[in-house]
Scaffold this motif. Structure first.
Motif, PDB file in Angstrom:
ATOM      1  N   UNK A 248      -0.096  32.673  49.556  1.00  0.00           N
ATOM      2  CA  UNK A 248      -1.062  33.494  50.282  1.00  0.00           C
ATOM      3  C   UNK A 248      -0.426  34.158  51.494  1.00  0.00           C
ATOM      4  N   UNK A 249      -0.921  35.334  51.848  1.00  0.00           N
ATOM      5  CA  UNK A 249      -0.438  36.018  53.049  1.00  0.00           C
ATOM      6  C   UNK A 249      -0.918  35.328  54.315  1.00  0.00           C
ATOM      7  N   UNK A 250      -2.145  34.827  54.267  1.00  0.00           N
ATOM      8  CA  UNK A 250      -2.697  34.141  55.431  1.00  0.00           C
ATOM      9  C   UNK A 250      -1.892  32.880  55.705  1.00  0.00           C
ATOM     10  N   UNK A 251      -1.329  32.779  56.919  1.00  0.00           N
ATOM     11  CA  UNK A 251      -0.396  31.688  57.202  1.00  0.00           C
ATOM     12  C   UNK A 251      -1.064  30.323  57.190  1.00  0.00           C
ATOM     13  N   UNK A 252      -2.304  30.249  57.636  1.00  0.00           N
ATOM     14  CA  UNK A 252      -3.007  28.962  57.632  1.00  0.00           C
ATOM     15  C   UNK A 252      -3.232  28.472  56.212  1.00  0.00           C
ATOM     16  N   UNK A 253      -3.686  29.374  55.346  1.00  0.00           N
ATOM     17  CA  UNK A 253      -3.917  29.009  53.953  1.00  0.00           C
ATOM     18  C   UNK A 253      -2.586  28.713  53.256  1.00  0.00           C
ATOM     19  N   UNK A 254      -1.577  29.519  53.575  1.00  0.00           N
ATOM     20  CA  UNK A 254      -0.250  29.279  52.997  1.00  0.00           C
ATOM     21  C   UNK A 254       0.221  27.857  53.290  1.00  0.00           C
ATOM     22  N   UNK A 255       0.055  27.428  54.534  1.00  0.00           N
ATOM     23  CA  UNK A 255       0.515  26.090  54.902  1.00  0.00           C
ATOM     24  C   UNK A 255      -0.309  24.996  54.234  1.00  0.00           C
ATOM     25  N   UNK A 256      -1.607  25.249  54.029  1.00  0.00           N
ATOM     26  CA  UNK A 256      -2.429  24.285  53.299  1.00  0.00           C
ATOM     27  C   UNK A 256      -1.947  24.166  51.851  1.00  0.00           C
ATOM     28  N   UNK A 257      -1.566  25.295  51.281  1.00  0.00           N
ATOM     29  CA  UNK A 257      -1.063  25.299  49.909  1.00  0.00           C
ATOM     30  C   UNK A 257       0.264  24.540  49.828  1.00  0.00           C
ATOM     31  N   UNK A 258       1.167  24.818  50.760  1.00  0.00           N
ATOM     32  CA  UNK A 258       2.463  24.135  50.762  1.00  0.00           C
ATOM     33  C   UNK A 258       2.281  22.637  50.969  1.00  0.00           C
ATOM     34  N   UNK A 259       1.404  22.268  51.894  1.00  0.00           N
ATOM     35  CA  UNK A 259       1.134  20.847  52.127  1.00  0.00           C
ATOM     36  C   UNK A 259       0.625  20.172  50.860  1.00  0.00           C
ATOM     37  N   UNK A 260      -0.253  20.865  50.133  1.00  0.00           N
ATOM     38  CA  UNK A 260      -0.782  20.326  48.877  1.00  0.00           C
ATOM     39  C   UNK A 260       0.323  20.171  47.840  1.00  0.00           C
ATOM     40  N   UNK A 261       1.231  21.145  47.791  1.00  0.00           N
ATOM     41  CA  UNK A 261       2.343  21.082  46.844  1.00  0.00           C
ATOM     42  C   UNK A 261       3.166  19.809  47.049  1.00  0.00           C
ATOM     43  N   UNK A 262       3.325  19.415  48.312  1.00  0.00           N
ATOM     44  CA  UNK A 262       4.167  18.254  48.619  1.00  0.00           C
ATOM     45  C   UNK A 262       3.408  16.929  48.596  1.00  0.00           C
ATOM     46  N   UNK A 263       2.088  16.979  48.582  1.00  0.00           N
ATOM     47  CA  UNK A 263       1.329  15.743  48.512  1.00  0.00           C
ATOM     48  C   UNK A 263       0.448  15.474  49.713  1.00  0.00           C
ATOM     49  N   UNK A 264       0.356  16.448  50.639  1.00  0.00           N
ATOM     50  CA  UNK A 264      -0.554  16.304  51.774  1.00  0.00           C
ATOM     51  C   UNK A 264      -0.109  15.248  52.771  1.00  0.00           C
ATOM     52  N   UNK A 265      -1.080  14.743  53.529  1.00  0.00           N
ATOM     53  CA  UNK A 265      -0.803  13.744  54.574  1.00  0.00           C
ATOM     54  C   UNK A 265      -0.732  12.354  53.944  1.00  0.00           C
ATOM     55  N   UNK A 266       0.353  12.093  53.251  1.00  0.00           N
ATOM     56  CA  UNK A 266       0.526  10.829  52.547  1.00  0.00           C
ATOM     57  C   UNK A 266       2.002  10.479  52.563  1.00  0.00           C
ATOM     58  N   UNK A 267       2.374   9.360  53.177  1.00  0.00           N
ATOM     59  CA  UNK A 267       3.776   8.994  53.301  1.00  0.00           C
ATOM     60  C   UNK A 267       4.456   8.797  51.953  1.00  0.00           C
ATOM     61  N   UNK A 268       3.691   8.462  50.918  1.00  0.00           N
ATOM     62  CA  UNK A 268       4.276   8.325  49.582  1.00  0.00           C
ATOM     63  C   UNK A 268       4.414   9.665  48.882  1.00  0.00           C
ATOM     64  N   UNK A 269       3.645  10.658  49.329  1.00  0.00           N
ATOM     65  CA  UNK A 269       3.601  11.978  48.690  1.00  0.00           C
ATOM     66  C   UNK A 269       3.383  11.830  47.177  1.00  0.00           C
ATOM     67  N   UNK A 270       2.540  10.856  46.827  1.00  0.00           N
ATOM     68  CA  UNK A 270       2.361  10.492  45.427  1.00  0.00           C
ATOM     69  C   UNK A 270       1.676  11.585  44.622  1.00  0.00           C
ATOM     70  N   UNK A 271       0.892  12.451  45.302  1.00  0.00           N
ATOM     71  CA  UNK A 271       0.140  13.489  44.605  1.00  0.00           C
ATOM     72  C   UNK A 271       0.804  14.857  44.746  1.00  0.00           C
ATOM     73  N   UNK A 272       2.129  14.853  44.947  1.00  0.00           N
ATOM     74  CA  UNK A 272       2.833  16.116  45.104  1.00  0.00           C
ATOM     75  C   UNK A 272       4.302  15.986  44.744  1.00  0.00           C
ATOM     76  N   UNK A 273       5.066  17.021  45.066  1.00  0.00           N
ATOM     77  CA  UNK A 273       6.472  17.085  44.688  1.00  0.00           C
ATOM     78  C   UNK A 273       7.409  16.493  45.734  1.00  0.00           C
ATOM     79  N   UNK A 274       6.890  16.101  46.874  1.00  0.00           N
ATOM     80  CA  UNK A 274       7.738  15.524  47.909  1.00  0.00           C
ATOM     81  C   UNK A 274       8.313  14.194  47.483  1.00  0.00           C
TER      82      UNK A 274
END
Length: 389
Positions: free
Chosen positions: A28-54
């Motif tokens: 997304x062009x919108x930086x806030x939404x872009x960062x939410x998307x990137x965070x989701x890609x990596x697994x969000x606020x989770x030290x295991x990043x179990x639900x993402x690619x991190x």
């Protein structure tokens, strides 16, 4: 039930790090939404990043956003993001040289640049620092080579040697080689004591501290650093961030700029045992160093922080220079880190007042591990009209 958007991406090991590489047009062009998307890609606020690619580690929780450059002096634009595994926030305050080493191969394999065999030069503009680097990438049959005979400590096996030359390396984020105007500064650490540091900005801003000044040997491994010692180093890093204007109070740095400036511990060349049990002799290195990455010790060594360390070893009157062994007139500086050694090509002229950088370069390897689509919850895009399709 979730519906998902598909985002084309690649996972690439660059140097001793691993990241998700994404074309800018996929986000997304919108930086806030872009960062939410990137965070989701990596697994969000989770030290295991179990639900993402991190990979549940700061060295594997990195994103590279890539596009063809409109600049006359660059082929590719590259934005680096350090994804915090505890908060999911993305820090864009610095470059990452390890992830940078994968940008040239990525650009070649994606057809973003013209290819010349056996080596293709890719001019890369880093948007985080507004600096240009040139990657010399081995090429065969129109694609970047990943196999070769070059090895780097911290990565198993061997690969094709990619040389990264950082142009105009000084003042990458602060526009100054010495952001405070001094080659050394003194910090009064709350509840501790006075500590001498050097704050230097070469390819990345770094605060250097001598190991013995904070009760360390300098040969510690990641498992040996105590929580109290990590907290002390974070306080020093935060005070440096405050001193150079990144934050108003040092306590904010951990949350608002967790990866920049970098904190690096230096000591005289020492004999020590690496993370893998290999013995490094003091005679084979010019100094011993340990870097912090997102409040934990880096198990290898950062490229940008390493270039800054190697260059600082030739800058008179700095904490690093005073620890260095015979680096004044050499062009190759070898640093001992937790996983082995790392070599840097440094050509600096320093008369004590004026500093001229002729070359700051390092060699890395890279390998594409995966390409395909990552799935992101569609609701992140709802009511956002500027997503590039």
């Amino acid at each position: 039930m979730h519906e998902f958007e598909k985002i084309r991406s690649s996972i690439i090991r660059g140097g001793t790090s691993k990241g998700v590489y994404i074309m800018k047009k996929e986000l997304p062009n919108d930086e806030t939404v872009r960062d939410e998307v990137i965070s989701s890609i990596f697994g969000g606020a989770d030290e295991r990043q179990i639900d993402g690619l991190g990979g549940a580690n700061s060295l594997t929780s990195k994103v590279a956003i890539v596009s063809v450059s409109n600049r006359d002096d660059a082929d590719i634009d590259y934005t680096f993001g350090q994804v915090d595994i505890t908060t999911g926030r993305i820090d864009y305050n610095s470059n990452c040289g390890n992830i940078l080493s994968g940008i040239g191969p990525y650009a070649i394999d994606e057809g973003l640049v013209s290819v010349t065999e056996p080596v293709t030069s890719v001019r890369i503009y880093n948007t985080n620092t507004n600096k240009i680097s040139i990657a010399e990438v081995p090429v065969q049959y129109g694609r970047a080579k990943s196999d070769g005979n070059y090895s780097i400590d911290g990565v198993p096996g061997r690969g094709a040697k990619i040389v990264l030359d950082f142009l105009d390396a000084a003042g990458s984020k602060t526009n100054s080689l010495f952001p405070t105007g001094n080659r050394t500064d003194t910090f009064e650490i709350p509840g501790y004591k006075t500590v001498e540091v050097s704050i230097i900005d070469i390819t990345a801003p770094v605060v250097f501290v001598k190991a013995s000044s904070i009760g360390l040997k300098g040969t510690e491994l990641s498992s040996e650093l105590t929580e109290e010692q990590s907290d002390l180093l974070e306080t020093i890093r935060g005070m440096a961030a405050e001193r150079i204007g990144f934050v108003e109070h040092y306590s904010e740095a951990k949350y608002t700029t967790p990866s920049t400036p970098k904190a690096i511990i230096v000591s005289d060349a020492e004999t020590y045992i690496t993370e893998s049990g290999t013995k490094i002799e003091d005679s084979s290195i010019n100094l011993t160093s340990r870097a912090m990455s997102m409040q934990k010790m880096h198990k290898a060594f950062p490229v940008t922080g390493g270039l800054c360390t190697a260059a600082a070893s030739q800058l008179k009157g700095t904490v690093v220079y005073n620890c260095s062994q015979d680096t004044a007139n050499i062009k190759e500086v070898v640093i001992g880190h937790p996983s082995g050694t790392m070599e840097f090509v440094i050509d600096i002229e320093d008369d004590g007042t004026n500093v001229i950088f002729n070359k700051t370069a390092v060699a890395r390897t890279s390998r594409r591990l995966m390409e395909g689509y990552v799935y992101v919850p569609k609701e992140l895009f709802w009511n956002i009209r500027d997503k590039v399709i």
